[in-house]
Design a protein around this motif. Structure first.
Motif, PDB file in Angstrom:
ATOM      1  N   PRO A  48      -6.761   7.848   0.003  1.00 60.18           N
ATOM      2  CA  PRO A  48      -7.117   6.422  -0.079  1.00 60.18           C
ATOM      3  C   PRO A  48      -8.551   6.240  -0.546  1.00 60.18           C
ATOM      4  N   ASP A  78       0.831  -1.198   0.000  1.00 61.73           N
ATOM      5  CA  ASP A  78       0.000   0.000   0.000  1.00 61.73           C
ATOM      6  C   ASP A  78       0.871   1.255   0.000  1.00 61.73           C
ATOM      7  N   GLY A 107      -6.762   4.142  -4.362  1.00 65.44           N
ATOM      8  CA  GLY A 107      -6.938   5.559  -4.080  1.00 65.44           C
ATOM      9  C   GLY A 107      -6.509   6.385  -5.274  1.00 65.44           C
ATOM     10  N   ALA A 118       1.163   3.516  -3.429  1.00 63.98           N
ATOM     11  CA  ALA A 118       0.649   4.883  -3.315  1.00 63.98           C
ATOM     12  C   ALA A 118       1.739   5.895  -3.634  1.00 63.98           C
TER      13      ALA A 118
END
Length: 427
Positions: free
Chosen positions: A200, A130, A210, A134
Motif C-alpha cells: 500500500p 481498495d 500502492g 489492488a
C-alpha cells in the motif's frame, strides 16, 4: 429548516444518491471483482475479500434504504411553493434526524441520519474498491511478467541441455531447476493470494493506492540472467575450445623446449664453470599434460560444462609453467653470462690499450695472459677469473695514466676515459 434550506439539502442528497449509484454500478462491473468472485482464493486475499463481500451486501441494502428515504422526502416536499410548517418540520426530521434504520457490520441494526449513512456507505465503498483495485493491479502486473520470464527460462533450459548443463552435473543446472520451481510457486501464489503481493501507498491515499511487490520476481529474473550468462560462456567454450586447446598445447610445448634448453645449459655450465652452485631443472609437468588430455576428452564427448572451467585453469597454469621454465633457464645460464661479461671487459681494456700503443706493456701483457687463460679454460674458476680481470684493469689504467704524464710533462693529471667514467664505458 425553511423552504430554501430543505430544497438545498434535498438537492445535495440527490446528487449524493446519483454518485453512490454510479459507484455501485461501476463496482458491480469492475474486472477485479469478477476475478475475485471466480478465483480460488487463499491467505490474506481470501480473508479481506470475505469482509469486502459483506460490505458490498451492506452497501446495496443501505442504498435501498437511502433511496426509499430520499423518495419519501421528495414526495413530502412536493412542488408546493409554500410548504406548511408541519411539512417542513417533518422534512427536517427526515433529512437531518436519525430517520432510517440500517444493518451494521456486526449483524445488529441502528437508526441514523442520511448524512451519516452517506459517510458510512462511502467508507464501505472505499474499503471494497481498495481490495478490488489492488487485486486487479497485482493480477495485471505479475502473472503476465512471470509467464514471459518462464518462456525465457524454457529457452535457456534448451540451451543448457544442448551444452550438457543439467541438474546434478553443473551448478547452473541446479540453479535453473530452483528458478523454475520458484516461478511456478510464485505464479500459483500470486493467482491465489494477490493481496499478499501488494504494497500500500504510505500515508493517506485513494482506494487502490500502492504498487505490486515484485521482489521475488526480480530475484528470479536476476538469477535467470546469471544462468544465461553462464550458459553463454559455456556456448562460447564450445565455439573456440579447439583453438584454446591448441594454444595451451603450444605454450606447454614452448615450456618443454625451454626446460630442455635449461637442462642442456646446466650440463654445459657444470662442465665449463667450476665452484658454482647450479640449480637443478625439473622435468615436464606430467599432471598438467594429463589435464590437457582430460580437456580433449571432454571436448570429444561434448562435455562443455566441464571443459569450461578446466580450460580456464589450463590456460593460467600453462603460462605459469612457461614462466617457470624461462626462470630456470635464466638461473642455470647465469654463470655463463658472468663469464661472457668478464671476457667482454677483458677485451675492452685490451682494445683501449692498443689504441694508445700500450698493448706490449710487459705488466699488462702478463696480467692479460693470466686472465685470458682463466676465462678460456674449462672448467673456469669465475672467482679467480674476476680477480684477474680486475688486476688487468688496474694495470691498464696505470699504464695509460703513466703514458699521459709522459706526454704532458706533468707529475699528475688524468686523461679522458680513465677513472669511473672510463670504467663504465669499458663495461
Amino acid at each position: 429548516m425553511d423552504r430554501e434550506e430543505a430544497d438545498r439539502l434535498l438537492a445535495r442528497l440527490g446528487a449524493e444518491h446519483e454518485a453512490i449509484e454510479t459507484c455501485l454500478l461501476s463496482l458491480q462491473d469492475h474486472a477485479g471483482r469478477g476475478l475475485l468472485e471466480g478465483a480460488e482464493l487463499t491467505g490474506v486475499t481470501k480473508e479481506r475479500w470475505a469482509r469486502a463481500e459483506e460490505a458490498v451486501s451492506l452497501l446495496w441494502t443501505c442504498f435501498d434504504v437511502y433511496t426509499a428515504a430520499l423518495e419519501s422526502a421528495r414526495e413530502l416536499r412536493g412542488g408546493s411553493r409554500r410548504p406548511s410548517p408541519d411539512d417542513l418540520a417533518e422534512l427536517t426530521r427526515g433529512l437531518r434526524g436519525p430517520a432510517v434504520t440500517v444493518p451494521t457490520e456486526d449483524g445488529s441494526v441502528e437508526r441514523i441520519g442520511l448524512a451519516e449513512l452517506v459517510d458510512r456507505m462511502n467508507t464501505w465503498y472505499a474499503r471494497v474498491l481498495d481490495v478490488v483495485a489492488a487485486a486487479e493491479s497485482v493480477w495485471s502486473a505479475l502473472p503476465a511478467r512471470i509467464d514471459m520470464l518462464s518462456a525465457e527460462l524454457q529457452r535457456v533450459r534448451s540451451l543448457a541441455h544442448s551444452v550438457g548443463v543439467r541438474p546434478g552435473e553443473h551448478p547452473a543446472g541446479d540453479e535453473l531447476e530452483r528458478t523454475t520451481e520458484e516461478l511456478t510457486s510464485l505464479r500459483a501464489e500470486v493467482v491465489a493470494d494477490p493481496l499478499a503481493f501488494w504494497i500500500p501507498a504510505g500515508g493517506s491515499s485513494a482506494p487502490g493506492g500502492g504498487r505490486p511487490d515484485t521482489e521475488r520476481y526480480d530475484r528470479a529474473a536476476r538469477a535467470l540472467d546469471d544462468i544465461r550468462r553462464e550458459i553463454e560462456a559455456v556456448l562460447q567454450v564450445r565455439q573456440d575450445a579447439e583453438q584454446r586447446l591448441m594454444r595451451v598445447r603450444d605454450v606447454l610445448s614452448r615450456a618443454d623446449r625451454t626446460l630442455a634448453e635449461a637442462r642442456t645449459a646446466r650440463g654445459e655450465v657444470l662442465a665449463r664453470i667450476a665452484a658454482v652452485d647450479v640449480p637443478a631443472v625439473s622435468g615436464p609437468p606430467t599432471a598438467l599434460y594429463e589435464q590437457v588430455a582430460a580437456a580433449a576428452e571432454h571436448r570429444r564427448h561434448a562435455r562443455w560444462h566441464r571443459l569450461s572451467p578446466l580450460l580456464e585453469s589450463l590456460e593460467e597454469r600453462a603460462e605459469e609453467e612457461l614462466e617457470r621454465a624461462r626462470a630456470a633457464l635464466t638461473a642455470v645460464t647465469a654463470p655463463l653470462a658472468v663469464r661472457a661479461e668478464l671476457r667482454g671487459r677483458l677485451d675492452a681494456y685490451r682494445t683501449r690499450l692498443a689504441r694508445q700503443g700500450l698493448a706490449d706493456d710487459p705488466l699488462t701483457a702478463e696480467r692479460y695472459d693470466i686472465a685470458r687463460r682463466l676465462l678460456w679454460s674449462a672448467p673456469c674458476d669465475l672467482r679467480a677469473a674476476e680477480q684477474a680481470v680486475l688486476r688487468y684493469r688496474q694495470a691498464a689504467l696505470e699504464a695509460m695514466a703513466s703514458a699521459t704524464r709522459s706526454v704532458d710533462g706533468t707529475p699528475g693529471g688524468g686523461t679522458p676515459g680513465c677513472g669511473a667514467a672510463g670504467e663504465g664505458s669499458a663495461r
